[in-house]
Design an enzyme around this catalytic site. Structure first.
Site, short mmCIF file in Angstrom:
data_model
loop_
_atom_site.label_atom_id
_atom_site.label_comp_id
_atom_site.label_asym_id
_atom_site.label_seq_id
_atom_site.Cartn_x
_atom_site.Cartn_y
_atom_site.Cartn_z
N GLU A 140 0.83 -1.19 0.00
CA GLU A 140 0.00 0.00 0.00
C GLU A 140 0.88 1.25 0.00
OE1 GLU A 140 -2.16 -0.74 3.59
OE2 GLU A 140 -2.66 -2.76 2.90
N GLU A 159 -3.66 -7.05 3.11
CA GLU A 159 -2.37 -7.55 3.58
C GLU A 159 -2.13 -9.03 3.28
OE1 GLU A 159 -3.04 -3.74 5.63
OE2 GLU A 159 -4.29 -5.51 5.26
N GLN A 167 2.18 -2.12 5.80
CA GLN A 167 2.38 -0.71 6.15
C GLN A 167 2.66 -0.48 7.63
OE1 GLN A 167 -0.66 2.73 5.40
NE2 GLN A 167 0.58 2.44 3.56
N ASP A 189 1.04 -3.45 13.29
CA ASP A 189 -0.27 -3.80 13.84
C ASP A 189 -1.18 -4.45 12.79
OD1 ASP A 189 -0.38 -2.45 16.69
OD2 ASP A 189 0.58 -1.00 15.36
N TYR A 190 -0.96 -4.12 11.52
CA TYR A 190 -1.79 -4.68 10.46
C TYR A 190 -1.23 -5.99 9.92
CZ TYR A 190 -3.74 0.03 10.71
OH TYR A 190 -4.30 1.19 11.15
N HIS A 221 -1.06 1.99 15.73
CA HIS A 221 0.13 2.48 15.02
C HIS A 221 1.34 2.48 15.94
CE1 HIS A 221 -3.16 3.99 12.51
NE2 HIS A 221 -2.29 3.98 11.52
#
Length: 775
Positions: A465, A496, A518, A521-522, A563
């Protein structure tokens, strides 16, 4: 072929019920469609599917009935069971595309199956990547020299299969959407037998039809996905549909979905239950009438291809051949284990003790012999002989030790690459600096290092991304898309799991992808794919397949719940098989990338989120210097206590060490640099030999990566022997990090909490030297 496959399914189920195999799941009811699909499979093509595909695998000669039974029994010999060496349950397919040295074979000349996984739809992200590689090989002229052995102008098709129930999974929809966007040569077959175990399709899929639900994906004046609907018992129609559809997929790189309907499942889902418990009489009657093998048999007779008497003769011969293959596979499975049993029995018979004789007799008379039975029997006998010195006991102890090592290798090897291209064997090249080395923002170090690597290796590309036109949200790829093109730095949707899958499939086909997630956390969106597929790939194929993916992400401290996470223990424990680098700054991160780009084991690099604007010097040898994996670095020498940490905590620990020095405490700060591998030369314990005190510091939750480090240091390195006081861990609060600088301060370790923890440790050891800070 269809009849032989059906007989194998029936006999395989019987072998499970007889106790010769543990679990069975078969491809009965799907045979005819797979024969039609197999006719279009060409050298260089790839499969990513699931455990119903035995007929396809046999028809393409990527597997056979002997392999089928060898895997059903769990034969750990990779020559007898090349897909997984007994590590996967039956009908989990794979071909071996690495040679004995771990290097890629010429897959463009082979028929290829990527290694199956059991998690439903878990192969869909990888399937996308297998097709995406063809797109890159065809459309990126920079890859022309790299095609040799891997592609012929991107003509290779990625064949996927899935059951209709599995199309309810999010990974299916994410992958199918990406397929339509990317326009890659992917042929998706959905085997629709109307059920997901006991749940009917009306409770699973909108309109009870995946092809109807996907109608909006079909092309109009915009590209999409061609959809073919064909009945699974109609052999001529299946042959026509696949011949026409695959030719277009191959020629035009237009994806297609084949919805194969009216399939059956004659034996139910698996050996764990009977489908008569949940299917209606009407449905069972339909399955009997429209059984695809019986229908094809009728068609053969009706069209005059063969007579019934001819078919009966062939069927009798095929039944006998399948049974013979079963017997040969069983003997090949049992013979070496029986020989191992006989070795143990011969040793045990030399012991003249009634309790040992009982163990010996039970082992000697066992019908089905397992290695666990041999090991358990020998070990129990050895325990009974404790305290008795005799040649037989010495020989038995030697047998138990050697047998344990042999079987540890047999079942646990190949978690990581052991080839000459392993990242652990990449030569160490230190970063060089001179008077001319400029001081820049940390993100510029990464940018210039990526630029050097993209210029060096045309196989390298990044997908994620905002990595393309924007050049990453932190601008570490700024301007590189304009320089190298949008096939080298490619923007994706917010997906993801399939970003990672795109990378996995491409890496299996000889490319060197960077999967950009990115934020750390993701990463959780991609964790199942990373854990179940990527991390286990080399292990579950006994070194037969690899996917050297480099995952780039960033985490630790910034701002906000999603984040500024640092779930390192989640990655550590879910990703055994993937190296985990935790650099403290961007120069170290660049060095890790340079190492991983030259190696063949997957790895993840977690950059420090709040470090992109911190000033660093630019090495003179960008793209060339390397940072070795598993080698900690002492950032500050000390004599009173050893603080072990990584990532963003390094700077805070150094700040705290300066404060502690003012309080009379000499603190040694060590950056582990990688959590996996962890301190391969056991350098940390040598620090503890001097300081006799240990604090493990990080910003994971309590009991997370700090506890992992503690276990490595105390247990693996035997560091407990050198401690004068109980070791400490200092981690974040068990809750997520709160927003803002105050939330960060009170949620995560800070200078003052580190000072307090270290000071209290040294005070415990020398209270006369260090008065209390708080009272």
């Amino acid at each position: 072929m269809a009849y032989s496959s059906r007989r194998a399914s029936i006999i395989g189920r019987a072998e499970v019920l007889r106790g010769n195999a543990t679990f069975g799941i078969f491809g009965d009811g799907k045979e005819i469609a797979q024969l039609a699909m197999a006719k279009t499979f060409r050298p260089g093509d790839w499969r990513a599917g699931y455990y119903r595909d035995q007929t396809f695998m046999w028809a393409t000669r990527m597997s056979n009935v002997r392999n089928f039974f060898a895997q059903l029994y769990g034969n750990a010999n990779a020559e007898a069971e090349p897909a997984s060496g007994g590590r996967q349950m039956g009908n989990h397919f794979a071909t071996r595309f690495l040679d004995d040295s771990g290097a890629f074979s010429r897959t463009v000349e082979m028929l290829n199956s990527s290694a199956d996984v059991s998690n439903v739809a878990g192969w869909m992200p990888r399937l996308l990547g297998l097709a995406y590689a063809s797109k890159l090989y065809r459309d990126n002229p920079q890859l022309k020299p790299a095609q040799d052995g891997f592609s012929v102008n991107g003509n290779e098709v990625a064949f996927g299969t899935i059951g209709d129930a599995a199309t309810s999974e999010g990974l299916f929809w994410e992958a199918i959407n990406a397929v339509g966007v990317l326009q890659v040569p992917l042929a998706m077959s959905v085997w629709d037998d109307g059920y997901g175990i006991s749940v009917p399709i009306t409770a699973e899929t909108t309109k009870a039809s995946i092809s109807d639900a996907l109608r909006g994906f079909m092309p109009d004046d915009r590209p999409g996905i061609d959809i073919h609907v064909v009945r699974g018992w109609d052999y001529p129609a299946l042959v026509d549909a696949y011949a026409t559809g695959i030719e277009k997929v191959r020629r035009e790189h237009k994806p297609a979905l084949f919805h194969v309907t009216e399939l059956t499942q004659p034996q139910g889902h698996s050996t764990s239950g009977s489908h008569e418990r949940y299917k209606t009489k009407e449905r069972l009657r339909f399955e009997n009438e429209y059984d695809c093998v019986a229908r094809m048999r009728d068609w053969i007779i009706e069209t005059g291809i063969a007579s019934e008497s001819q078919l009966e003769g062939w069927e009798a011969a095929d039944k006998e051949a399948v049974e013979a293959a079963r017997d040969l596979a069983w003997d090949a499975f049992q013979s070496p284990i029986r020989a191992e049993r006989d070795r143990a029995v011969a040793i045990l018979k030399r012991v003249d003790m009634p309790e040992i004789a009982e163990i010996t007799s039970a082992l000697d008379q066992a019908g089905k012999v397992t290695r666990s039975l041999v090991m358990s029997s020998a070990t129990r006998a050895l325990h009974r002989l404790r305290g008795i010195e005799s040649p037989a006991r010495t020989e038995l102890a030697k047998f138990v030790a050697e047998y344990g090592r042999e079987n540890s290798e047999r079942y646990n090897s190949h978690l990581y690459s052991g080839s000459e291209e392993s990242p652990l064997k990449v030569p160490f090249v230190p970063a060089l600096f001179s008077e001319k080395s400029p001081m820049v923002d940390g993100r510029q170090v990464l940018l210039r290092n990526f630029d050097a690597n993209f210029a060096r290796d045309p196989r390298l590309f990044v997908i994620g991304e905002d990595v393309g036109r924007l050049g990453d949200v932190n601008l570490v790829f700024e301007g590189l898309q304009a320089k190298y093109g949008d096939l080298r730095l490619t923007d994706t949707g917010i997906r993801e799991a399939t970003i990672l899958g795109q990378a996995i499939g491409s890496a299996m086909r000889g490319l060197r992808p960077i999967c950009d997630i990115q934020y750390l956390d993701y990463f959780l969106y991609a964790l199942e794919t990373a854990s179940d597929d990527l991390a286990s790939l080399h292990w579950r194929t006994v070194g037969g397949q690899k996917a050297p993916v480099v995952i780039r992400t960033k985490g630790h401290r910034l701002v906000g719940i999603w984040h500024s996470g640092s779930p390192m223990a989640v990655l550590l424990h879910a990703l055994r098989g993937v190296y985990v680098a935790v650099p403290r700054n961007m120069t170290q991160a660049a060095g890790f990338y340079n190492t991983l780009f030259r190696g063949d084991n997957p790895g993840v690099v977690i950059e420090v989120l709040n470090g992109y604007r911190l000033k660093e010097r630019v090495p003179d040898n960008l793209g060339e210097f390397t940072v070795p994996l598993g080698v900690p670095e002492v950032l500050r020498a000390g004599t009173d206590v050893t603080v072990v940490t990584y990532g963003a905590c390094c700077g805070i620990a150094l700040d705290a060490a300066r404060t502690l020095e003012e309080l009379g405490v000499s603190c040694e700060v060590i950056d582990v640099q990688t959590l996996n591998p962890f301190d391969v030369d056991h350098t940390i314990v040598r620090s503890i030999e001097r300081t006799h005190a240990l604090v493990c510091l990080d910003e994971d939750v309590p009991g997370g990566a700090s506890a992992f480090m503690l276990q490595e240091i105390l247990e693996v390195q035997q560091g407990w022997w050198h401690l004068d006081a109980a070791p400490r861990t200092l981690a974040s609060s068990p809750n997520r990090p709160a927003y803002g600088p105050d939330g960060d301060y009170f949620s995560k370790p800070n200078r003052e909490s580190i000072v307090k923890t270290v000071y209290e440790l040294v005070q415990e050891r020398q209270p006369w030297r260090f008065p209390s800070l708080d009272s």
